[in-house]
Design a protein around this motif. Structure first.
Motif, PDB file in Angstrom:
ATOM      1  N   VAL A   1      -2.502   4.599   0.089  1.00 18.13           N
ATOM      2  CA  VAL A   1      -3.804   5.070  -0.359  1.00 18.13           C
ATOM      3  C   VAL A   1      -3.631   6.487  -0.896  1.00 18.13           C
ATOM      4  N   LEU A   2      -4.028   6.699  -2.145  1.00 26.22           N
ATOM      5  CA  LEU A   2      -3.933   8.014  -2.754  1.00 26.22           C
ATOM      6  C   LEU A   2      -4.962   8.948  -2.136  1.00 26.22           C
TER       7      LEU A   2
ATOM      8  N   SER B   1       2.044  13.776  -5.397  1.00 27.03           N
ATOM      9  CA  SER B   1       0.854  13.146  -4.827  1.00 27.03           C
ATOM     10  C   SER B   1       1.023  13.008  -3.315  1.00 27.03           C
ATOM     11  N   LEU B   2      -0.098  12.978  -2.635  1.00 28.39           N
ATOM     12  CA  LEU B   2      -0.140  12.784  -1.192  1.00 28.39           C
ATOM     13  C   LEU B   2      -0.790  11.444  -0.924  1.00 28.39           C
ATOM     14  N   ARG B   3      -0.085  10.585  -0.191  1.00 30.62           N
ATOM     15  CA  ARG B   3      -0.574   9.240   0.086  1.00 30.62           C
ATOM     16  C   ARG B   3      -0.480   8.922   1.570  1.00 30.62           C
ATOM     17  N   LEU B   4      -1.379   8.045   2.015  1.00 25.79           N
ATOM     18  CA  LEU B   4      -1.277   7.464   3.355  1.00 25.79           C
ATOM     19  C   LEU B   4      -0.490   6.172   3.233  1.00 25.79           C
ATOM     20  N   VAL B   5       0.510   5.974   4.067  1.00 21.23           N
ATOM     21  CA  VAL B   5       1.266   4.722   4.105  1.00 21.23           C
ATOM     22  C   VAL B   5       0.697   3.910   5.266  1.00 21.23           C
TER      23      VAL B   5
ATOM     24  N   ALA C   1      -0.768  18.272   3.554  1.00 21.27           N
ATOM     25  CA  ALA C   1      -0.067  17.212   4.289  1.00 21.27           C
ATOM     26  C   ALA C   1       0.253  17.652   5.710  1.00 21.27           C
ATOM     27  N   GLY C   2       0.652  18.911   5.878  1.00 25.00           N
ATOM     28  CA  GLY C   2       0.926  19.418   7.221  1.00 25.00           C
ATOM     29  C   GLY C   2      -0.313  19.421   8.097  1.00 25.00           C
TER      30      GLY C   2
ATOM     31  N   LEU D   1       4.579  12.294   0.767  1.00 22.90           N
ATOM     32  CA  LEU D   1       4.511  13.235  -0.343  1.00 22.90           C
ATOM     33  C   LEU D   1       5.510  12.747  -1.381  1.00 22.90           C
ATOM     34  N   THR D   2       5.006  12.115  -2.446  1.00 21.62           N
ATOM     35  CA  THR D   2       5.864  11.492  -3.460  1.00 21.62           C
ATOM     36  C   THR D   2       5.452  11.947  -4.851  1.00 21.62           C
TER      37      THR D   2
END
Length: 193
Positions: free
Chosen positions: A164-165, A153-157, A178-179, A129-130
């Motif tokens: 990935v956005l 924004s919520l991204r997958l690392v 996100a939770g 969450l950045t």
């Protein structure tokens, strides 16, 4: 991983996915394009159709020498507006998190192409969450050229340090999302906000 993460970046500040389906095996999030501009273009095109049809008929009967010859651009403008409306209405993004298959599938569809990205849970390190720096929009007389502002924004690392956005929007909605996704994937959530 099938596909490329950069295909799923977005220039807008808000995407706003909604939960379309959720059961024990999968959760599907959907974003349906820019609806207001699409329906605005469609409405204007339909209104112009009442002007364009008689102009096309006059051009068909008399050619480009009659009084309607100077209005040839109305039917063309009408077709362009219908094309823009069709393109905007066809835009759709989906995110499917499948617990049983242990994968995340992102799809982006438009009138011209469909792009897909499949990521196994093993390739995901965490959810992040950045704040993304997003351009403020069109510059007016050079006053706001190249200005950016932070948007949550919520991204997958991923394991190869790509991100990935997934979504952009308000903090409360993204934290809740996100939770849920962290529980589904079994990956930790990191927040830098």
């Amino acid at each position: 991983m099938k596909g490329h993460p950069s295909d799923f970046e977005a220039i807008g500040s808000r995407l706003g996915f909604r939960v379309a389906r959720e059961d024990q095996a999968r959760i599907v999030l959907v974003w349906q394009g820019a609806r207001f501009p699409a329906f605005l273009c469609l409405g204007i095109a339909l209104a112009l159709a009442f002007i364009s049809v008689p102009i096309v008929e006059a051009l068909r009967q008399r050619g480009f020498v009659g009084p309607a010859a100077s209005l040839w651009y109305f039917p063309l403008m009408n077709l362009v507006l219908f094309g823009i409306a069709a393109f905007l209405l066809s835009m759709k993004r989906t995110i499917a998190i499948e617990k049983s298959l242990r994968r995340v599938t992102l799809k982006r569809r438009s009138l011209f192409r469909t792009v897909s990205l499949t990521i196994a849970f093993d390739a995901i390190v965490s959810l992040s969450l950045t704040a993304d720096q997003v351009y403020s929009g069109f510059a007016l007389a050079g006053s706001s050229a190249a200005e950016t502002y932070p948007v949550p924004s919520l991204r997958l690392v991923l394991t190869n340090d790509d991100t990935v956005l997934l979504d952009r929007g308000g903090m409360k909605r993204l934290t809740t999302l996100a939770g849920r996704l962290s529980d589904w994937t079994g990956k930790p959530m990191e927040s830098t906000l």
